[in-house]
Design a protein around this motif. Sequence first.
Motif, short mmCIF file in Angstrom:
data_model
loop_
_atom_site.label_atom_id
_atom_site.label_comp_id
_atom_site.label_asym_id
_atom_site.label_seq_id
_atom_site.Cartn_x
_atom_site.Cartn_y
_atom_site.Cartn_z
N GLY A 34 -0.87 -2.92 18.72
CA GLY A 34 0.06 -2.77 17.61
C GLY A 34 -0.53 -3.34 16.33
N ARG A 35 -1.18 -4.49 16.43
CA ARG A 35 -1.76 -5.09 15.23
C ARG A 35 -2.93 -4.26 14.71
NH1 ARG A 35 -1.23 -10.99 18.11
NH2 ARG A 35 0.94 -11.38 17.44
N GLU A 36 -3.71 -3.69 15.63
CA GLU A 36 -4.82 -2.84 15.21
C GLU A 36 -4.31 -1.58 14.51
OE1 GLU A 36 -8.27 -0.07 17.26
OE2 GLU A 36 -7.73 -1.96 18.24
N ALA A 37 -3.27 -0.96 15.09
CA ALA A 37 -2.70 0.24 14.47
C ALA A 37 -2.14 -0.07 13.09
CB ALA A 37 -1.62 0.83 15.37
N ALA A 38 -1.51 -1.23 12.94
CA ALA A 38 -0.97 -1.61 11.64
C ALA A 38 -2.09 -1.78 10.62
CB ALA A 38 -0.17 -2.91 11.77
N ARG A 39 -3.21 -2.39 11.03
CA ARG A 39 -4.34 -2.55 10.12
C ARG A 39 -4.91 -1.21 9.68
NH1 ARG A 39 -5.88 -6.61 13.83
NH2 ARG A 39 -7.52 -5.28 14.69
N LEU A 40 -4.83 -0.21 10.57
CA LEU A 40 -5.38 1.11 10.25
C LEU A 40 -4.39 1.99 9.50
CD1 LEU A 40 -7.24 1.90 13.59
CD2 LEU A 40 -8.25 1.30 11.37
N GLY A 41 -3.24 1.43 9.11
CA GLY A 41 -2.27 2.24 8.39
C GLY A 41 -1.60 3.26 9.26
N ALA A 42 -1.37 2.92 10.54
CA ALA A 42 -0.67 3.82 11.47
C ALA A 42 0.59 3.12 11.95
CB ALA A 42 -1.59 4.17 12.64
N PRO A 43 1.59 3.00 11.09
CA PRO A 43 2.78 2.21 11.46
C PRO A 43 3.57 2.79 12.62
CG PRO A 43 3.16 3.41 9.41
CD PRO A 43 1.70 3.53 9.73
N ALA A 44 3.59 4.11 12.77
CA ALA A 44 4.34 4.70 13.88
C ALA A 44 3.76 4.25 15.21
CB ALA A 44 4.31 6.23 13.78
N GLU A 45 2.43 4.27 15.33
CA GLU A 45 1.80 3.84 16.57
C GLU A 45 1.97 2.33 16.76
OE1 GLU A 45 0.50 5.90 14.43
OE2 GLU A 45 0.44 7.73 15.65
N ALA A 46 1.88 1.57 15.66
CA ALA A 46 2.08 0.13 15.76
C ALA A 46 3.48 -0.16 16.32
CB ALA A 46 1.91 -0.52 14.39
#
Length: 985
Positions: free
Chosen positions: A400-412
């Motif tokens: 979740g934290r990695e997805a948030a860093r990549l600008g993928a909030p839905a996946e986060a």
Amino acid sequence: MVLIGRAAEFAELTAALARASAGHAGAVLVSGDAGVGKTHLVNALVRAARDDGCAVLVGQCAELGESVPYLPLADALWSAANAGSAEADAVRAVLDARPVLGRLLPDGDADPGSAAELGQQQLFGAVLGLLGELGRERPVLLVLEDLHWADRSTRHLLTFLCRVLQRERVCLVGTYRSDDLHRRHPLRPVMAELLRLPNVTGVVVSPFGPGETAAYLAELSHGSAPVTAEAVERVHRRSEGNPFYAAELYSAGLDAPCPDEAADLPAGLADLLLSRMERLSDAGQRVVRVAAVAGRRIDDEPIRRLSGLDEAAAGEALREVVSHQVLVPSATGYTFRHALLREAVYADLLPGERTRLHADYARLLAALPEGTRGAAAELAHHSRAAHDLPVAFAASVRAGREAARLGAPAEAFEHYERALELWDAVPGAEAAAGTDRVRLSLTAAKEAARAGELRRAVHRLRRLVGLADPADLPLGAEIRDHLASYLNDIDEMEESQATAREAVAMLADGPPTVERAGALATYARSLLYRDDDEEMPEFAEKAVAEARAAGATGAEAALLVTLGLYRESREADPRVPELFERAEELADAAGDHTQAVRVRFHHARAKFDRGDLAGAARAADEGVRFVLDNGLRWHTYGIILRSLQYLVHYTVGDWAEANRLAEEFPVRVVRTAEAQISAYALFVDVAQGSPSAGERLRWIEPLWAQHLYLNYLARGLAAERALWRDDPRGAVAHVENVLATPYGEAEGALRLSATGLWAHAELAARARATGDQAAVRAAGDAADGLLRLARTVAAVHTDGRPRAWLGLEGHAWLARAEAERRRVDGVHDVDLWRKATDLFTYGDADGGFVYEVARSRWRLAEALAENGDRDAAAAEWRAAVERATALGAEPLLAALRDLGARARLGGGSGAGARQSGPSGALGSLTVREREVLKLVADGLGNREIASRLFISPKTASVHVSNILAKLNVASRTQAAAVAHREGLE
């Protein structure tokens, strides 16, 4: 393998690539059942593209659910960057210039603090820039395969590219299984939406016919033995024309006669596919099972370690599997020749075997360096499948934290949701997550909001309000602060304000803090349009001071914007633009893109409203550059800023630039945001009489009922178009529809009222010409109502308070409405039309609202001519003609030509001159007599004719008598019949 039976589909693909090479970007979405040959078709295109010197990027989705965002993009970039060619060098160079894309790669930067809050838009902008830069050197073919497995972020990226790619030399090709798209499949609405876009083509790959199956089997046999008609018939019937099924049947020897075919071949495809597996050695089968659990491409080392084979044995097994075309080489690893093979093998695993392999794979992933791209998401997937819940939990949090860093909030959000589902089942969950349950849930809610799932965020935060300890500060206040903000966004204003007030009260004690500043900013925002106790602006002033003391620059920027909007609407404070400028500086310093783009809009808009058109143009252009540089093209304020940029150029009369900007506005819209920006292009389209106005309106119409502002904007311009097309009743219908909505009380009702009054003036003139006094009175009554509305809107706000500030354009539209109301009574008031003309100049005789100055001069010239001041009328008329000609405003030019002919303002033929060209029955009439005859044919009496042609009733009577004599007819009715027969226009 040659391409069989796909000539038409291949032609569609090559045509799209050719268009892209010529600078007309587009997308082709290739659909068909599993195994029907989509990949084979696209591979043929890839080979052709490479032969033509195109840059080719190919990425594939995998059946990992929503776990790994942007997987096919990362796959395409990684493969292209490691291809060992000049193309790879070019891709690497472009990637190095865009660090946000580098984070997608396995060796990318995984710095937790390296991504901004609006990373998704930034990433989208980086992808667009990458494709555009590659396309400048040579055409680009981007292939995204198996989109039915695409994660949400990839679906958003696909939608973004399909809408935005226009002049780039890029051809995007996506493939997906149409038989997988059940009613609730997330890709289904995306495809339906994209296929309506003008630059997106759909190609359906259908099953083979009998002849194509025969040719295909002949190709498979390599001429080793003839394929009999009976074999073709059996294979075609049992495969139903599916090439993959046919190949499996033929390769397994199932084309021979069999007394009980159903026994040899069960209905399920898995048995077909597994028949090929059975011909592999034990080692080969072990390798394939390991690859099936991996779920996507797998490299040599994982295969060796998970299969338990030594290096030599693993190499031999891989060689065997590849020779049987079960796995095929792909970049640095291997993938299944067809996804159905992997599914069949995976489904055939025994439960214990499947669990053990997932556990082995999870241990392999766990040993990778922390921060390896995608490893956490895959580790969570495999650990969960292996029933190792503690590892799955910790990996889900990291993913979740990695997805948030990549600008993928839905996946986060999805990863955090899975972790929260496991919280109670995992010992030491708080230590493993590095946070407590409430804070993780708050993080999940914030990611849901960033993903646009505001109601899910509100639902979670409402629950947290009851679960969190109120004494745990500032956490309890932070929960309420975010809840209030999201409630405001979904128009739950009463609860929003109460919640925001509670957050402020919880942080009342102690020195100024960043948390309290944020809560104050949210509460101030809730007061903007709901200030029953008149707390503003004192509250906002104190809040700004607190935010400044706490060093909360983002909150201070938000407060200054809110304070500026409040003062602008209530106090007419001339220092408002300065507030916006200061807020922009603070938002930039804080790196807060949401506030930065919001304040840039209001900064430009404030200059525009005050008549500083040059300053507004500069501010809007700078704001749009900021939007595009940060990938915010479709962010809410990104759309509004682009619209304002267009509107400024439209206002100053730079219609060439306005039309250039409008080329970026979609015509075939499918969402309200797209329709809104498309509707702005109607300003010039309608004014120039462009056919594209009708097409835009046809696409917008199904959506205007879904969005109040869109309804106001599109219907208002549709009303003007109806008037130029001589349809005043249609215009009235549009105006009345909008005035029945809340926009009937907003400032925009000024322009709309003026348009409605124009329509009623036309209806009243027609009614007077036919002697319909009831219709004249009805038009007058309706006009009175519209003028009252315009005066009320100009004087007071919707909440009943006196309006302190009305922009220059608003004053001009009010003057236009006053002048149009007099026209309803048949009076052309020179003073009122001169006032409207002067106000639209914004104090600059050669500038201002250029088109509206010309339109006002048209009516001013008409009024002057009506009142006998022909010289002044001619001067205004010539100025209007000059400006309308420069603008290409054809409907206005046509009206001016008509006025010039009727009032003799153009310096043309004298009253007795003959019209050149026409002959026959009308050939004996002068120009003026032909004008009079046309009005006679329209049913007008002498008085109405005199008014229209700016002559006396006696002169009109003389003209009618001359016409009757020259046409040798006894009555006006007979004269009208001659006019109609001769086609007089």
